[in-house]
Design an enzyme around this catalytic site. Structure first.
Site, PDB file in Angstrom:
ATOM      1  N   ASP A 259       0.874  -1.177   0.000  1.00 19.42           N
ATOM      2  CA  ASP A 259       0.000   0.000   0.000  1.00 19.42           C
ATOM      3  C   ASP A 259       0.908   1.222   0.000  1.00 19.42           C
ATOM      4  O   ASP A 259       1.578   1.492   1.001  1.00 19.42           O
ATOM      5  CB  ASP A 259      -0.893  -0.028   1.261  1.00 19.42           C
ATOM      6  CG  ASP A 259      -1.816   1.188   1.334  1.00 19.42           C
ATOM      7  OD1 ASP A 259      -1.814   2.008   0.390  1.00 19.42           O
ATOM      8  OD2 ASP A 259      -2.525   1.319   2.349  1.00 19.42           O
TER       9      ASP A 259
ATOM     10  N   TRP B 158       6.934  -3.835   7.076  1.00 19.05           N
ATOM     11  CA  TRP B 158       5.924  -4.892   7.132  1.00 19.05           C
ATOM     12  C   TRP B 158       6.233  -5.911   6.042  1.00 19.05           C
ATOM     13  O   TRP B 158       6.993  -5.614   5.122  1.00 19.05           O
ATOM     14  CB  TRP B 158       4.511  -4.347   7.010  1.00 19.05           C
ATOM     15  CG  TRP B 158       3.987  -3.993   5.642  1.00 19.05           C
ATOM     16  CD1 TRP B 158       3.111  -4.715   4.893  1.00 19.05           C
ATOM     17  CD2 TRP B 158       4.266  -2.817   4.883  1.00 19.05           C
ATOM     18  NE1 TRP B 158       2.830  -4.071   3.721  1.00 19.05           N
ATOM     19  CE2 TRP B 158       3.519  -2.899   3.691  1.00 19.05           C
ATOM     20  CE3 TRP B 158       5.082  -1.699   5.096  1.00 19.05           C
ATOM     21  CZ2 TRP B 158       3.561  -1.912   2.710  1.00 19.05           C
ATOM     22  CZ3 TRP B 158       5.119  -0.710   4.120  1.00 19.05           C
ATOM     23  CH2 TRP B 158       4.363  -0.821   2.946  1.00 19.05           C
TER      24      TRP B 158
ATOM     25  N   ASP C 138       9.191   1.486   3.541  1.00 19.71           N
ATOM     26  CA  ASP C 138       8.913   2.836   3.044  1.00 19.71           C
ATOM     27  C   ASP C 138      10.238   3.585   2.889  1.00 19.71           C
ATOM     28  O   ASP C 138      11.203   3.313   3.617  1.00 19.71           O
ATOM     29  CB  ASP C 138       8.000   3.583   4.034  1.00 19.71           C
ATOM     30  CG  ASP C 138       6.572   3.038   4.002  1.00 19.71           C
ATOM     31  OD1 ASP C 138       6.225   2.373   3.015  1.00 19.71           O
ATOM     32  OD2 ASP C 138       5.820   3.284   4.970  1.00 19.71           O
TER      33      ASP C 138
ATOM     34  N   TRP D 130       5.535   3.782   7.737  1.00 21.73           N
ATOM     35  CA  TRP D 130       6.625   3.052   8.396  1.00 21.73           C
ATOM     36  C   TRP D 130       7.902   3.895   8.533  1.00 21.73           C
ATOM     37  O   TRP D 130       8.941   3.378   8.949  1.00 21.73           O
ATOM     38  CB  TRP D 130       6.913   1.746   7.659  1.00 21.73           C
ATOM     39  CG  TRP D 130       5.874   0.699   7.956  1.00 21.73           C
ATOM     40  CD1 TRP D 130       4.825   0.350   7.176  1.00 21.73           C
ATOM     41  CD2 TRP D 130       5.768  -0.097   9.138  1.00 21.73           C
ATOM     42  NE1 TRP D 130       4.070  -0.619   7.788  1.00 21.73           N
ATOM     43  CE2 TRP D 130       4.630  -0.912   8.993  1.00 21.73           C
ATOM     44  CE3 TRP D 130       6.522  -0.200  10.311  1.00 21.73           C
ATOM     45  CZ2 TRP D 130       4.225  -1.817   9.964  1.00 21.73           C
ATOM     46  CZ3 TRP D 130       6.123  -1.112  11.269  1.00 21.73           C
ATOM     47  CH2 TRP D 130       4.990  -1.897  11.097  1.00 21.73           C
TER      48      TRP D 130
ATOM     49  N   TYR E 244       7.016  10.480   4.223  1.00 22.19           N
ATOM     50  CA  TYR E 244       6.927   9.256   3.399  1.00 22.19           C
ATOM     51  C   TYR E 244       7.034   9.601   1.929  1.00 22.19           C
ATOM     52  O   TYR E 244       6.315  10.485   1.446  1.00 22.19           O
ATOM     53  CB  TYR E 244       5.603   8.528   3.668  1.00 22.19           C
ATOM     54  CG  TYR E 244       5.284   7.489   2.614  1.00 22.19           C
ATOM     55  CD1 TYR E 244       5.944   6.264   2.597  1.00 22.19           C
ATOM     56  CD2 TYR E 244       4.344   7.746   1.614  1.00 22.19           C
ATOM     57  CE1 TYR E 244       5.669   5.314   1.617  1.00 22.19           C
ATOM     58  CE2 TYR E 244       4.055   6.800   0.627  1.00 22.19           C
ATOM     59  CZ  TYR E 244       4.728   5.589   0.637  1.00 22.19           C
ATOM     60  OH  TYR E 244       4.469   4.653  -0.327  1.00 22.19           O
TER      61      TYR E 244
ATOM     62  N   THR F 102       7.491   3.210  -1.633  1.00 19.59           N
ATOM     63  CA  THR F 102       7.693   1.907  -0.977  1.00 19.59           C
ATOM     64  C   THR F 102       8.448   0.950  -1.897  1.00 19.59           C
ATOM     65  O   THR F 102       8.138   0.869  -3.106  1.00 19.59           O
ATOM     66  CB  THR F 102       6.325   1.292  -0.599  1.00 19.59           C
ATOM     67  OG1 THR F 102       5.606   2.225   0.213  1.00 19.59           O
ATOM     68  CG2 THR F 102       6.480  -0.016   0.159  1.00 19.59           C
TER      69      THR F 102
HETATM   70  N1  ABN Z   1       3.244   2.199   4.229  1.00 24.05           N
HETATM   71  C1  ABN Z   1       2.792   3.067   3.254  1.00 24.05           C
HETATM   72  C2  ABN Z   1       2.000   4.188   3.830  1.00 24.05           C
HETATM   73  C3  ABN Z   1       2.617   5.378   4.128  1.00 24.05           C
HETATM   74  C4  ABN Z   1       1.874   6.404   4.659  1.00 24.05           C
HETATM   75  C5  ABN Z   1       0.537   6.224   4.900  1.00 24.05           C
HETATM   76  C6  ABN Z   1      -0.080   5.016   4.590  1.00 24.05           C
HETATM   77  C7  ABN Z   1       0.659   4.007   4.056  1.00 24.05           C
END
Ligand code: ABN
Length: 176
Positions: free
Chosen positions: A76, A101, A120, A152, A161, A164
């Site tokens: 995600d 994860w 991430d 993460w 962020y 990923t």
């Molecule tokens: N692990 C990805 C993510 C980052 C920020 C918010 C939701 C999901």
């Protein structure tokens, strides 16, 4: 062809003498029904069957910038392959998350299950390209290690962020 006519004439006469018209018709009727059952005389459509066969065969995606790529089965976020990084390395200027994860994804090329670490990449604002949200075997937040809907970057110096990555960290036993 006289012998032919004579032959059938004598046969027909013998049948007529030895049986009633009704029983002759019944015998002929049975003959017709028997033939129809033995031979598929009516045309039928096989299109439906081939459509179902095609359903079973999913198209294999080899493009790692596509969310349908096998390694992304529980990812995600934004794909780092669309953000200047690779499938297992962060884009320049970002750093990999200290916590992560995991997911288990089947590689259609060899039929094996692989343990994938989704990290991430942190320190730069959201990449915004190739958003992807797949949740195979993903679990809610109380099973944190297999939960994907969380930032993460929480344990890094910068919590921003960016995207990923999906690195292979283990391979399952093919016997089961
Ligand atoms: N692990 C990805 C993510 C980052 C920020 C918010 C939701 C999901």
């Amino acid at each position: 062809m006289k012998w032919f006519d004579d032959f059938f004439e004598s046969k027909s006469r013998r049948v007529a003498q030895s049986s009633s018209r009704r029983s002759a018709l019944i015998t002929i009727g049975k003959l017709f029904v028997g033939t129809a059952a033995a031979l598929p005389v009516l045309p039928f459509d096989r299109v439906g069957n081939s459509a179902h066969a095609a359903e079973g065969k999913k198209k294999v995606v080899e493009d790692d910038t596509s969310c349908d790529y096998w390694r992304y089965c529980a990812l995600d976020g934004f794909l780092c392959t669309c953000c200047g990084g690779t499938i297992s390395s962060c884009p320049p200027g970002t750093e990999i998350s200290k916590v992560t994860w995991v997911g288990t994804c089947r590689n259609p090329a060899d039929g094996k299950d692989y343990l994938i670490s989704y990290n991430d990449c942190c320190g730069v604002a959201s990449c915004g390209h190739c958003g992807c949200n797949r949740n195979e075997r993903e679990r809610p937040g109380y099973r944190l290690g297999v939960h994907n809907d969380i930032n993460w970057c929480m344990a890094n110096t910068s919590n921003s962020y960016n995207c990923t990555v999906a690195a292979i960290v283990g391979v399952g036993d093919a016997r089961n």
